[in-house]
Design a protein around this motif. Structure first.
Motif, PDB file in Angstrom:
ATOM      1  N   ASN A 101     -13.032 -16.702  -6.004  1.00 52.95           N
ATOM      2  CA  ASN A 101     -13.312 -17.537  -4.845  1.00 52.95           C
ATOM      3  C   ASN A 101     -12.444 -17.088  -3.671  1.00 52.95           C
ATOM      4  O   ASN A 101     -11.536 -16.286  -3.820  1.00 52.95           O
ATOM      5  CB  ASN A 101     -13.020 -19.011  -5.161  1.00 52.95           C
ATOM      6  CG  ASN A 101     -13.885 -19.543  -6.276  1.00 52.95           C
ATOM      7  OD1 ASN A 101     -15.106 -19.419  -6.233  1.00 52.95           O
ATOM      8  ND2 ASN A 101     -13.269 -20.129  -7.297  1.00 52.95           N
ATOM      9  N   ASN A 102     -12.729 -17.639  -2.507  1.00 47.50           N
ATOM     10  CA  ASN A 102     -11.949 -17.339  -1.298  1.00 47.50           C
ATOM     11  C   ASN A 102     -11.952 -15.832  -1.015  1.00 47.50           C
ATOM     12  O   ASN A 102     -10.930 -15.157  -1.052  1.00 47.50           O
ATOM     13  CB  ASN A 102     -10.518 -17.861  -1.433  1.00 47.50           C
ATOM     14  CG  ASN A 102     -10.458 -19.363  -1.526  1.00 47.50           C
ATOM     15  OD1 ASN A 102     -11.262 -20.071  -0.928  1.00 47.50           O
ATOM     16  ND2 ASN A 102      -9.496 -19.884  -2.285  1.00 47.50           N
ATOM     17  N   ILE A 103     -13.142 -15.315  -0.736  1.00 38.36           N
ATOM     18  CA  ILE A 103     -13.353 -13.888  -0.530  1.00 38.36           C
ATOM     19  C   ILE A 103     -13.495 -13.624   0.966  1.00 38.36           C
ATOM     20  O   ILE A 103     -14.423 -14.126   1.612  1.00 38.36           O
ATOM     21  CB  ILE A 103     -14.628 -13.402  -1.248  1.00 38.36           C
ATOM     22  CG1 ILE A 103     -14.661 -13.872  -2.703  1.00 38.36           C
ATOM     23  CG2 ILE A 103     -14.767 -11.897  -1.131  1.00 38.36           C
ATOM     24  CD1 ILE A 103     -13.543 -13.342  -3.546  1.00 38.36           C
ATOM     25  N   VAL A 104     -12.591 -12.826   1.516  1.00 41.47           N
ATOM     26  CA  VAL A 104     -12.648 -12.430   2.925  1.00 41.47           C
ATOM     27  C   VAL A 104     -13.077 -10.969   2.984  1.00 41.47           C
ATOM     28  O   VAL A 104     -12.370 -10.089   2.486  1.00 41.47           O
ATOM     29  CB  VAL A 104     -11.289 -12.631   3.620  1.00 41.47           C
ATOM     30  CG1 VAL A 104     -11.367 -12.174   5.080  1.00 41.47           C
ATOM     31  CG2 VAL A 104     -10.860 -14.094   3.540  1.00 41.47           C
ATOM     32  N   ILE A 105     -14.229 -10.720   3.580  1.00 42.15           N
ATOM     33  CA  ILE A 105     -14.737  -9.362   3.718  1.00 42.15           C
ATOM     34  C   ILE A 105     -14.516  -8.899   5.157  1.00 42.15           C
ATOM     35  O   ILE A 105     -15.146  -9.405   6.086  1.00 42.15           O
ATOM     36  CB  ILE A 105     -16.236  -9.275   3.354  1.00 42.15           C
ATOM     37  CG1 ILE A 105     -16.476  -9.766   1.927  1.00 42.15           C
ATOM     38  CG2 ILE A 105     -16.740  -7.840   3.542  1.00 42.15           C
ATOM     39  CD1 ILE A 105     -15.759  -8.981   0.852  1.00 42.15           C
ATOM     40  N   ASP A 106     -13.580  -7.966   5.325  1.00 43.26           N
ATOM     41  CA  ASP A 106     -13.363  -7.327   6.621  1.00 43.26           C
ATOM     42  C   ASP A 106     -14.118  -5.993   6.547  1.00 43.26           C
ATOM     43  O   ASP A 106     -13.642  -5.038   5.921  1.00 43.26           O
ATOM     44  CB  ASP A 106     -11.863  -7.096   6.855  1.00 43.26           C
ATOM     45  CG  ASP A 106     -11.562  -6.606   8.252  1.00 43.26           C
ATOM     46  OD1 ASP A 106     -12.461  -6.669   9.121  1.00 43.26           O
ATOM     47  OD2 ASP A 106     -10.431  -6.146   8.491  1.00 43.26           O
ATOM     48  N   PRO A 107     -15.301  -5.905   7.156  1.00 44.88           N
ATOM     49  CA  PRO A 107     -16.198  -4.767   6.911  1.00 44.88           C
ATOM     50  C   PRO A 107     -15.803  -3.525   7.717  1.00 44.88           C
ATOM     51  O   PRO A 107     -16.512  -3.096   8.640  1.00 44.88           O
ATOM     52  CB  PRO A 107     -17.559  -5.315   7.343  1.00 44.88           C
ATOM     53  CG  PRO A 107     -17.226  -6.264   8.444  1.00 44.88           C
ATOM     54  CD  PRO A 107     -15.907  -6.895   8.058  1.00 44.88           C
ATOM     55  N   VAL A 108     -14.676  -2.946   7.343  1.00 44.59           N
ATOM     56  CA  VAL A 108     -14.150  -1.791   8.073  1.00 44.59           C
ATOM     57  C   VAL A 108     -15.140  -0.639   7.979  1.00 44.59           C
ATOM     58  O   VAL A 108     -15.571  -0.252   6.889  1.00 44.59           O
ATOM     59  CB  VAL A 108     -12.786  -1.371   7.503  1.00 44.59           C
ATOM     60  CG1 VAL A 108     -12.287  -0.100   8.173  1.00 44.59           C
ATOM     61  CG2 VAL A 108     -11.779  -2.508   7.672  1.00 44.59           C
TER      62      VAL A 108
END
Length: 273
Positions: A101-108
């Motif tokens: 849970n609590n997934i942060v996707i920074d789509p570099v």
């Protein structure tokens, strides 16, 4: 004593301003325990205008790092530079296997110029595999229109259109980082939770010392989610944190100036609780 635990699946910035170095500094400043799974090592050539070299880490080694970390357990995670479809697929698999849970996707995205992605297959994989698993996805303007398949984002209305399209891909929440990139009198980020659009505005800062700002923002969101804040609270707190970091950015050498990761705690107040 116990601490909330966070994971960053990202690349290493040898100069220390971005990547997992920025993530770990941000986690520490926000009072959570950070662990790292490296996907690549990025170097800079001082004899050739600080040109970047990217040295990927094989997927089996990345998986062994993740197995180490996930055996401990985490409260939140973020992604950064992933580098290959295989690693993107691995990240999605581990999220599902461990019911994270609590997934942060920074789509570099490694970009060539302003309108071409060097590895379009990675963008497609992120769109299909990671964005639908995201608690929050944090693209900049370029990354947002690549994910949304719109076009260059010039206005707040363009941001709203892209945010809605990214949300439709499955992301629970979307933050598009406008920063100074819009023709607007404020530095604007847009938060969208599938129902409401919220503008996060700050005065524009006259500085080029902002290396690592995107990584720092996403890592601060991750830390706040790990500590139990709502997504809106986590994003708002991260905006305050990264604004202070940019305001106190400093010159590392003639090529780059990083943000100051400790600025909020040093000059504004404590974010460790």
């Amino acid at each position: 004593m116990t601490m909330k635990k966070t994971l960053t699946l990202a690349g290493s910035d040898s100069s220390g301003g971005a990547g997992i170095q920025a993530d770990l500094k941000t986690f520490q400043e926000n009072g959570v325990y950070g662990m790292t799974a490296l996907t690549s090592i990025v170097t800079m050539d001082p004899a050739n205008g600080w040109s970047h070299g990217v040295f990927p880490i094989d997927v089996d080694t990345v998986e062994k790092q993740l197995n180490t970390i996930l055996s401990v357990g985490i409260d939140a995670m973020k992604t950064g530079m992933l580098g290959s479809v295989d690693i993107i697929e691995l990240g999605a698999k581990k999220i599902d296997e461990h019911k994270l849970n609590n997934i942060v996707i920074d789509p570099v995205m490694v970009c060539k110029g302003e309108d071409e992605v060097l590895q379009p297959e990675n963008t497609d994989a992120m769109r299909e595999l990671l964005v639908p698993r995201a608690t929050v996805v944090t693209p900049n303007l370029f990354e947002a229109w690549q994910l949304a398949k719109t076009g260059p984002i010039k206005t707040i209305d363009d941001m709203k259109e892209a945010a809605a399209k990214i949300h439709d891909l499955g992301a629970k929440n979307v933050v598009i980082k406008g920063g100074k990139g819009l023709n607007h009198d404020k530095a604007v980020d847009l938060f969208y939770d599938g129902k409401d659009f919220t503008l996060l505005e700050k005065d524009k800062l006259d500085t080029t010392y902002n290396h690592g700002a995107g990584c720092t923002f996403a890592a601060a969101i991750t830390a706040n989610l790990a500590k139990g804040k709502s997504v809106h609270e986590a994003v708002s707190a991260a905006k305050e944190f990264v604004t202070a970091a940019i305001e106190h950015g400093w010159k590392l050498n003639q090529y780059v100036g990083p943000v100051m990761h400790g600025a909020y705690n040093q000059f504004v107040g404590s974010v460790k609780n």
